[in-house]
Each structure stands twice: as C-alpha cells, then as structure tokens.
Design an enzyme around this catalytic site. Structure first.
Site, PDB file in Angstrom:
ATOM      1  N   GLY A 260      84.787  42.268  76.747  1.00  0.00           N
ATOM      2  CA  GLY A 260      86.115  41.783  76.349  1.00  0.00           C
ATOM      3  C   GLY A 260      86.096  41.613  74.851  1.00  0.00           C
ATOM      4  N   CYS A 263      87.783  43.345  69.907  1.00  0.00           N
ATOM      5  CA  CYS A 263      87.587  44.718  69.417  1.00  0.00           C
ATOM      6  C   CYS A 263      87.440  45.779  70.503  1.00  0.00           C
ATOM      7  CB  CYS A 263      86.373  44.763  68.496  1.00  0.00           C
ATOM      8  SG  CYS A 263      86.660  43.869  66.966  1.00  0.00           S
TER       9      CYS A 263
HETATM   10  N1  LIG Z   1      87.148  40.096  64.998  1.00  0.00           N
HETATM   11  C1  LIG Z   1      86.109  40.905  64.871  1.00  0.00           C
HETATM   12  O1  LIG Z   1      85.013  40.628  65.348  1.00  0.00           O
HETATM   13  C2  LIG Z   1      86.266  42.218  64.131  1.00  0.00           C
HETATM   14  C3  LIG Z   1      85.119  42.950  63.795  1.00  0.00           C
HETATM   15  C4  LIG Z   1      85.266  44.140  63.098  1.00  0.00           C
HETATM   16  C5  LIG Z   1      86.545  44.592  62.771  1.00  0.00           C
HETATM   17  N2  LIG Z   1      87.643  43.880  63.120  1.00  0.00           N
HETATM   18  C6  LIG Z   1      88.947  44.363  62.725  1.00  0.00           C
HETATM   19  O2  LIG Z   1      89.418  43.604  61.615  1.00  0.00           O
HETATM   20  C7  LIG Z   1      90.849  43.457  61.671  1.00  0.00           C
HETATM   21  C8  LIG Z   1      91.198  41.986  61.638  1.00  0.00           C
HETATM   22  O3  LIG Z   1      90.699  41.378  62.802  1.00  0.00           O
HETATM   23  P1  LIG Z   1      90.614  39.802  62.959  1.00  0.00           P
HETATM   24  O4  LIG Z   1      89.908  39.529  64.225  1.00  0.00           O
HETATM   25  O5  LIG Z   1      90.122  39.203  61.698  1.00  0.00           O
HETATM   26  O6  LIG Z   1      92.188  39.468  63.100  1.00  0.00           O
HETATM   27  P2  LIG Z   1      92.906  38.053  63.118  1.00  0.00           P
HETATM   28  O7  LIG Z   1      94.083  38.205  63.990  1.00  0.00           O
HETATM   29  O8  LIG Z   1      91.910  36.978  63.368  1.00  0.00           O
HETATM   30  O9  LIG Z   1      93.410  37.845  61.598  1.00  0.00           O
HETATM   31  C9  LIG Z   1      94.429  38.569  60.996  1.00  0.00           C
HETATM   32  C10 LIG Z   1      95.086  37.662  59.960  1.00  0.00           C
HETATM   33  O10 LIG Z   1      95.958  38.441  59.136  1.00  0.00           O
HETATM   34  C11 LIG Z   1      97.094  37.655  58.814  1.00  0.00           C
HETATM   35  N3  LIG Z   1      98.157  38.566  58.343  1.00  0.00           N
HETATM   36  C12 LIG Z   1      98.800  39.528  59.045  1.00  0.00           C
HETATM   37  N4  LIG Z   1      99.664  40.174  58.235  1.00  0.00           N
HETATM   38  C13 LIG Z   1      99.536  39.635  56.995  1.00  0.00           C
HETATM   39  C14 LIG Z   1     100.154  39.892  55.733  1.00  0.00           C
HETATM   40  N5  LIG Z   1     101.048  40.866  55.571  1.00  0.00           N
HETATM   41  N6  LIG Z   1      99.795  39.128  54.691  1.00  0.00           N
HETATM   42  C15 LIG Z   1      98.883  38.141  54.818  1.00  0.00           C
HETATM   43  N7  LIG Z   1      98.266  37.867  55.995  1.00  0.00           N
HETATM   44  C16 LIG Z   1      98.589  38.604  57.057  1.00  0.00           C
HETATM   45  C17 LIG Z   1      97.374  36.915  60.084  1.00  0.00           C
HETATM   46  O11 LIG Z   1      98.172  35.772  59.849  1.00  0.00           O
HETATM   47  C18 LIG Z   1      95.953  36.572  60.546  1.00  0.00           C
HETATM   48  O12 LIG Z   1      95.542  35.314  60.037  1.00  0.00           O
HETATM   49  C19 LIG Z   1      91.273  44.177  62.943  1.00  0.00           C
HETATM   50  O13 LIG Z   1      91.675  45.476  62.626  1.00  0.00           O
HETATM   51  C20 LIG Z   1      90.015  44.206  63.777  1.00  0.00           C
HETATM   52  O14 LIG Z   1      89.987  45.290  64.663  1.00  0.00           O
HETATM   53  C21 LIG Z   1      87.529  42.698  63.785  1.00  0.00           C
END
Ligand SMILES: NC(=O)c1ccc[n+]([C@@H]2O[C@H](COP(=O)([O-])OP(=O)(O)OC[C@H]3O[C@@H](n4cnc5c(N)ncnc54)[C@H](O)[C@@H]3O)[C@@H](O)[C@H]2O)c1
Length: 434
Positions: A260, A263
C-alpha cells in the site's frame, strides 16, 4: 546556493530540510497555511523519525524558512523544486498532474532571473517537457531550464535515504542546468554516492520502473506465500533461501497483507496507463495490480476463517493501520481495505497504532481507537497484526491471549511463530505463507 521547494509534504519537507543541512539556503513553500504556520512554529506536520531535530538545527542556523508566498521564496533562487502530490486521477488510473502544472504556471509568473525548474514529484514520461512548454508559453522571455530529479526516499527512513542514497537520478539537457544540479548534490558526490545523469524521459522512466519492480517483488512473494500455505512450505524459509541469492537480494521479499502506501499503488497504476496509451502494455505490472488487490481480499478471508467462518458480532483488535511502520501515512494502506470489510461484516473493531490515529480516524469510521495492543486485545475474540511497528514485535503473548483460551491471532506480518502463540494461550493462529 538558494533553493525554493514547492510542496512541504513527505518528500518536499524532507528534501528541503536535508538540502538546508547540506548548507544551501532553502525556502519551503506550501499552499496549506496551517502547515506553514506549524512549520514556522517549529512543529513538523508529519511523523518522520529525526525530522524535527534536523529542521530545528537548520532553522536556527538561518538556512531554512517557510512561507506560503512562492514569489518571495523564488527571489534569487537558482533552483525551484516541484514536490507536490501526483495522486491517481479519478476514473482512469493515470497520474493527476493538476498540481504539477499549476505549480509550473505559478513559477512562470514569478520567475525573475535564470533558474532551473526541477521536478521531484513522480511524474509520467513527458511531464518535464510539458512543464517546459507551460513556463515557455506563460513567459516566452524567461531564461530557465527544466530538470527531472525523481525522489527515492522511503517514509520512516527518509532522512537516511536522502543523506545516503543508493543513487541520485538527474535528467538534464543543458550544461548550465547540469552545473546547478551538480552544485546542489555536491555534498553527496564528494562522498561517492552515485549520481546518474540522463535525459528527461529516462529519468522519469527510472522512477516508475524502479517502483513497479519493487511492487512486483513484493507481489511475487505474496503469491508464492499463498501457494506455500497450500503445499505446506514455509514462506519465511523460502524468502531466506531465495534472498541469499545475490541476484535476487533479500529486500522486499517479506510476505504480508499486500503493498500500500503513497507510491506503489498510484505509480503501478500510472505506469500501466502509460503502457496502454503507448500501445505497449506492461502486462507484468497489470498483473501485479490485480494480484495485490486479491492479496488484500485474501487477508479478509483468512481472518474470517480464523474466526470460524463469520466475524459478525465478534470483537477484533487490530494492531497497526499505517501502511508500514514509522510513518503516519495512511494513503492506500491495506488496513483501508481490510478494516472496513470486517466492520461491514458485523465485527466490532478496536484499533491501535502508534502514529496512525490522526489520519486514520476519518478514514476508518465505526472503529474504536485504543492506546495500546493490550487494550485492543482485552476481551477481543481475535487479534490481527496488520502493521509491524516495533511496539508489536515483542509483545507479552500471554497477556495478549488473555485467560479465556478462545482468542485467536491473525499475524499478517509473520512477526510471531505459531507454536509460541498457541503456547501463550491463543486458541488458533494464522500467518501468511506458513
Ligand atoms: N511519500 C513518499 O514516500 C514519496 C517517495 C518518493 C516520491 N514521492 C513523490 O513525491 C511527490 C510528493 O509526494 P508527497 O508524499 O510528499 O505528497 P504530499 O501530499 O505529502 O505533499 C504535497 C504537498 O504539496 C502541497 N502543494 C500542492 N500544490 C502546491 C502548490 N501549487 N504550491 C505549494 N504547495 C503545493 C500540498 O499542500 C502538500 O502539502 C509525489 O509525486 C510522490 O509520488 C513520494
């Protein structure tokens, strides 16, 4: 080097904090004013071990700050990272790029001098070129380059992953942008962590291919686990015997209730869509998605069977609901399939999780939250281990089993051994693949 980081979620916040720890000046931006208020007050909005101390240290050193104002954050920044969410788009399984493209437009409007616009979010092949088009269309005059820099950190071990990565992947197509990216990651380069420079499309593909491969590995072992149960083999021995083969490796070979998290589900789904759209379907990944859904459903059947064919009216204590230990992230956690199915089948479900309650309360209606494993088990007909938090790895099984002699245990993470559970007083015990 001055850096602006857009999005302070699990990836943006960890990346921003770690870049500031490298010595760069980082301004983290988020649309969500509550998050920024918390961060300004020194509070970390997510649970990630070690992040609070690192954040405090770099704020105190004057290298790290937070704002909701993108233009302010971008002032003088040589690199602007996009680390916003790319969730699954409703209806078609594709990655929803709304937030990425919105961020690109905002960046375009606020650009002053030359900057590299770096996509850290996981995005389908071709997205960086679209970001470039969007910025170019809004600001034909602007001097900028785009770069793809996918992130591989794992929640729960994010700081160590960021500071000691297996590799850093950078898709760039100009020497100037390559120079900026090289400066940003110099502290890692100097310590011999590999940096893979490539074109934009390959960088985007590396991230999806890597995640899909890991999801495949987990799903493979989960399917073998189901067969082990039928033929009398022990998946723990099988995983160990396989994993010692250097060509296979022992990571991601632990049978469980299905993958789950934030990602794997969305990235496998997006990759399958990309394949279909290019008439080059990735059949393996399509199968992985279907099998993983079946794995989660198989866990429900396992619990119901263990409870004598019905959970109606039974009390079930669930230990752990986050998608893995050491995070508060509930996105696409197997618990979100398994727990509602138990509630729907008439069970009274008691849940405990060291960090999952804040997110989980709204996502798991109809359950009662309790403080620890013993409170969850107290008076219950069954105990289910769903997430292998350290707190659940060395429980007093006698206390957990109670005195009645009728309680059963479904150990969906293979933490305990059947003989120990039965000796401690459980009437029956079920694990995965053994
Ligand atoms: N979570 C993980 O373990 C992980 C690992 C590798 C890659 N990723 C990738 O990284 C990316 C982010 O994932 P996450 O888990 O950090 O997401 P998340 O949902 O925790 O955080 C995203 C943040 O971006 C903010 N946001 C959205 N649009 C915005 C804008 N225009 N201006 C300013 N802030 C804005 C949101 O308010 C939120 O706080 C995704 O593409 C994900 O696939 C995540």
């Amino acid at each position: 080097m001055k850096i602006a980081m857009i999005g302070t979620g699990y990836v943006g916040l960890v990346s921003g904090v770690c870049f500031s720890d490298f010595g760069h000046e980082v301004v983290c931006v988020d649309k969500n004013p509550q998050k920024i208020e918390m961060l300004k007050a020194g509070e970390v909005p997510i649970y990630e071990p070690g992040l609070d101390a690192l954040l405090e240290r770099n704020v105190e050193a004057g290298r790290l700050s937070f704002t909701t104002d993108l233009a302010e954050a971008m002032e003088g920044a040589e690199a602007i990272f996009i680390a916003v969410g790319t969730p699954t788009r409703r209806g078609d399984g594709h990655a929803d790029l709304t937030y990425v493209f919105a961020a690109a437009e905002e960046i375009a409007r606020a650009l002053t001098g030359y900057a590299v616009i770096v996509t850290k979010s996981t995005v389908p092949v071709g997205t960086n070129r679209k970001v470039e088009e969007i910025v170019r269309a809004t600001r034909p005059d602007a001097a900028f380059d785009v770069a793809s820099n996918p992130e591989f950190l794992r929640e729960g071990a994010a700081i160590d992953d960021f500071m000691r990565p297996d590799r850093v992947v950078v898709g760039v197509e100009s020497d100037r942008a390559k120079g900026v990216m090289g400066d940003i990651y110099r502290p890692l380069f100097l310590r011999d962590f590999p940096i893979v420079y490539t074109d934009l499309e390959s960088a985007e593909m590396i991230k999806y291919a890597a995640n899909a491969f890991l999801a495949t590995k987990i799903t493979f072992i989960n399917e073998i686990a189901a067969l082990c149960e039928k033929v009398g083999a022990d998946i723990k021995a099988v995983s160990r015997g396989m994993g010692l083969d250097g060509r296979i490796g022992n990571k991601f070979l632990h049978a469980g209730p299905g993958y789950g998290g934030s990602c794997f589900p969305k990235d496998t789904s997006a990759l399958a869509r990309i394949g279909q759209e290019h008439a080059s379907p990735i059949h393996i990944v399509e199968a992985v998605i279907a099998v993983n859904d079946a794995v989660k459903r198989r866990m429900i059947d396992k619990i119901v069977d263990l409870c004598g064919g019905s959970v109606n009216g039974k009390t079930i204590g669930v230990l752990g609901v986050t998608f893995k230990p050491n995070t508060d992230d509930m996105r696409d956690a197997p618990s979100l399939t398994i727990v509602p199915a138990l509630v729907g089948a008439g069970a009274k479900v008691r849940v405990t999780d060291p960090q999952g309650r804040r997110e989980g309360e709204a996502l798991l209606p109809g359950v009662t939250w309790v403080d620890d494993a013993y409170a969850a088990a107290d008076g219950a007909d069954a105990v289910v281990i769903l997430t292998e938090w350290n707190e659940f790895r060395a429980l007093d099984l006698r206390r957990l089993a109670g005195n009645g002699g009728s309680r059963v245990m479904a150990d969906l993470r293979n933490v305990y051994a059947r003989e120990d559970a039965v000796k401690a007083g459980f009437a029956d015990y079920a694990a995965v693949g053994r």
